[in-house]
Scaffold this motif. Structure first.
Motif, short mmCIF file in Angstrom:
data_model
loop_
_atom_site.label_atom_id
_atom_site.label_comp_id
_atom_site.label_asym_id
_atom_site.label_seq_id
_atom_site.Cartn_x
_atom_site.Cartn_y
_atom_site.Cartn_z
N GLY A 1 35.95 -7.84 9.97
CA GLY A 1 36.73 -7.97 8.11
C GLY A 1 36.08 -8.68 7.50
N VAL A 2 35.96 -8.55 6.30
CA VAL A 2 35.20 -9.42 5.33
C VAL A 2 35.90 -9.93 4.56
N GLU A 3 37.42 -10.30 4.90
CA GLU A 3 38.21 -11.21 4.08
C GLU A 3 37.68 -12.40 4.12
N ASN A 4 37.16 -13.02 4.92
CA ASN A 4 36.95 -14.58 5.03
C ASN A 4 35.43 -14.85 4.77
N VAL A 5 34.86 -13.74 4.25
CA VAL A 5 33.33 -14.06 3.57
C VAL A 5 33.44 -14.62 2.43
N PRO A 6 33.05 -15.88 2.16
CA PRO A 6 33.12 -16.65 0.70
C PRO A 6 32.68 -15.68 -0.41
N MET A 7 33.44 -15.94 -1.29
CA MET A 7 32.98 -15.26 -2.66
C MET A 7 31.39 -15.25 -3.02
N GLN A 8 31.00 -16.63 -2.97
CA GLN A 8 29.53 -16.94 -3.20
C GLN A 8 28.72 -15.99 -2.46
N GLU A 9 29.01 -15.80 -1.08
CA GLU A 9 28.10 -15.14 -0.10
C GLU A 9 28.04 -13.72 -0.57
N ARG A 10 29.09 -13.19 -1.07
CA ARG A 10 29.37 -11.89 -1.40
C ARG A 10 28.50 -11.64 -2.60
N ARG A 11 28.82 -12.60 -3.57
CA ARG A 11 27.85 -12.60 -4.88
C ARG A 11 26.36 -12.51 -4.74
N ASP A 12 26.07 -13.44 -3.75
CA ASP A 12 24.59 -13.61 -3.36
C ASP A 12 24.24 -12.19 -2.92
N PHE A 13 25.00 -11.71 -2.20
CA PHE A 13 24.43 -10.52 -1.58
C PHE A 13 24.56 -9.16 -2.70
N LEU A 14 25.49 -9.27 -3.64
CA LEU A 14 25.49 -8.25 -4.61
C LEU A 14 24.19 -8.26 -5.25
N LYS A 15 23.93 -9.51 -5.69
CA LYS A 15 22.75 -9.70 -6.64
C LYS A 15 21.60 -9.13 -5.94
N MET A 16 21.43 -9.03 -4.49
CA MET A 16 20.40 -8.58 -3.85
C MET A 16 20.70 -6.86 -3.94
N GLY A 17 21.75 -6.56 -4.30
CA GLY A 17 22.24 -4.98 -4.47
C GLY A 17 22.77 -4.46 -3.03
N LEU A 18 23.41 -5.53 -2.21
CA LEU A 18 24.09 -5.13 -1.17
C LEU A 18 25.51 -5.50 -1.32
N ALA A 19 26.30 -4.87 -0.53
CA ALA A 19 27.62 -5.13 -0.43
C ALA A 19 28.10 -5.24 0.88
N ILE A 20 28.63 -6.56 1.22
CA ILE A 20 29.01 -6.70 2.80
C ILE A 20 30.20 -5.79 3.37
N THR A 21 30.03 -5.24 4.11
CA THR A 21 30.94 -4.34 4.75
C THR A 21 31.65 -4.80 5.89
N GLY A 22 31.11 -5.71 6.54
CA GLY A 22 31.79 -6.24 7.76
C GLY A 22 30.91 -7.29 8.43
N ILE A 23 31.55 -8.26 9.16
CA ILE A 23 31.07 -8.86 9.85
C ILE A 23 31.35 -8.92 11.56
N PHE A 24 30.24 -9.23 12.31
CA PHE A 24 30.49 -8.82 13.84
C PHE A 24 29.93 -10.31 14.60
N ALA A 25 30.50 -10.23 15.69
CA ALA A 25 29.87 -11.20 16.68
C ALA A 25 30.24 -12.57 16.40
N GLY A 26 31.41 -12.72 15.60
CA GLY A 26 31.76 -14.14 15.13
C GLY A 26 30.81 -14.47 14.00
N GLY A 27 30.32 -13.74 13.32
CA GLY A 27 29.51 -14.00 11.94
C GLY A 27 28.08 -14.00 12.04
N THR A 28 27.60 -13.83 13.30
CA THR A 28 26.18 -13.88 13.20
C THR A 28 25.64 -12.47 13.13
#
Lengths: 126, 249
Positions: free
Chosen positions: B13-40
């Protein structure tokens, strides 16, 4: 007779001193308050850069502090057209008037600090 | 070394991905859709052309979704916004009482400008902490506009909301005997058909742009959703999802 002579000498001295200081500049920064509060101009900063009086006086500014702010066209738009500070602050001679806003606009807070006797604004290198 | 079974990894789930992290990815044109293996491992999809399609309604659930963008470097601390706010919203003239104010940041080591003015007001957060901590529900999120409003009849003056607010946007109004705060001029202007706040209206330098994030042709929406210039919020770590954005230029 002696008293009169002393008075004359004192008056002459004052006149000479007066002339001397006229060739220098007002040390306290000028803070415009119209059309917006707190816009600083420091003679010292500009003289230290090697400018001379006649580069601005009286072509751009008359030698009366804050007289310009009485003019209806003393607004940023005029500066962009090369009037007032905009004659030099055009991006080639000095930083453009539509950049670094808060360098000259010290605001209500900066103006208050100065009127309270602070000198902090002057030490900023513009 | 354990081999990861990539096909059977559980999406955490992406609930615990910090907003800054999501924003940084959005600026690259990417949306985070999930995290796996403890965030690795992070999965992301391109947002090209679909930037707002999926979670648009979730992101801007109000209509109009009032918002403000501050062009911070344009602020000259003339304080006309503050004067307009005081006059419009009857803010008492006592120290510490304000609905909006201007912060000053000195940067003596900077090349060029040495000073920044930062206008602040209530961020009308999507996840406001003030409304969460209010014991009497005197402050609440308006269901339609998303504005954080006050019901002063319910306010007991406990000031817990002040403690909860990461933006220092609340003061106790002695005249009202209740906490007072910016409500984007809801009662004084917006509800009467005006299209902007008193502060935005009074600004001579185009610092405060007021608008509606639920409309894609709105200037505020366009500013927030571009990648040429950085856009940020104050205190993102508070996680309140503010609706006041900052940019320069």
């Amino acid at each position: 007779m002696t008293i009169r002579l002393i008075t004359t000498v004192t008056a002459l001295l004052a006149l000479v001193t007066g002339l001397a200081s006229a060739a220098s500049y007002p040390e306290a920064p000028i803070v415009f308050d119209k059309p917006v509060t707190g816009v600083i101009f420091s003679h010292k900063v500009h003289m230290d850069k090697g400018l001379s009086c006649e580069m601005c006086h009286n072509r751009l500014f008359e030698m009366q502090a804050k007289k310009a702010q009485g003019n209806a066209d003393f607004v940023m738009e005029s500066l962009y057209q090369g009037k007032y500070c905009g004659a030099c602050h055009n991006g080639s001679l000095a930083f453009a008037a539509n950049t670094r806003c808060a360098t000259c606009h010290i605001g209500v807070k900066g103006a208050k600090r100065l009127s309270d006797g602070g000198t902090q604004e002057e030490t900023h290198e513009h | 070394m354990n081999k990861l079974d990539l096909n059977n990894l559980k999406n955490e789930g992406v609930e615990n991905v910090p907003m800054q992290e999501r924003r940084d990815f959005l600026k690259m044109g990417l949306a985070i859709t999930g995290i796996f293996a403890g965030g690795t491992i992070l999965s992301a999809v391109s947002t090209f052309n679909t930037a707002n399609a999926a979670d648009f309604a979730k992101k801007y659930p109000y209509s109009p979704h009032y918002s403000m963008v501050m062009h911070q470097d344009r602020c000259i601390d003339c304080e006309r916004c503050m004067a307009a706010c005081v006059a419009t919203n009857h803010v008492p003239n006592v120290p510490g009482a304000y609905r909006t104010t201007i912060l000053e940041k000195d940067t003596p080591d900077a090349v060029g400008g040495k000073r920044e003015f930062i206008p602040v007001l209530c961020n009308q957060c999507n996840l406001p902490q003030c409304t969460r901590v209010c014991p009497t529900k005197a402050t609440y999120k308006d269901q339609t506009t998303g504005i954080v409003l006050m019901n002063i009849k319910k306010c007991i003056g406990c000031l817990t909301c002040q403690e909860g607010c990461p933006y220092n946007a609340r003061y106790f109004n002695e005249e009202k005997k209740a906490v007072d705060k910016c409500n984007f001029c809801w009662d004084t202007r917006l509800s009467k058909g005006e299209k902007d706040t008193a502060c935005a209206h009074a600004c001579p330098a185009g610092v405060r742009i007021f608008g509606d994030l639920s409309k894609q042709d709105d200037p505020v929406f366009k500013t927030v959703h571009q990648i040429e210039k950085a856009v940020w919020v104050l205190r993102p770590e508070a996680g309140t999802r503010p609706n006041v954005f900052y940019t320069k230029g």
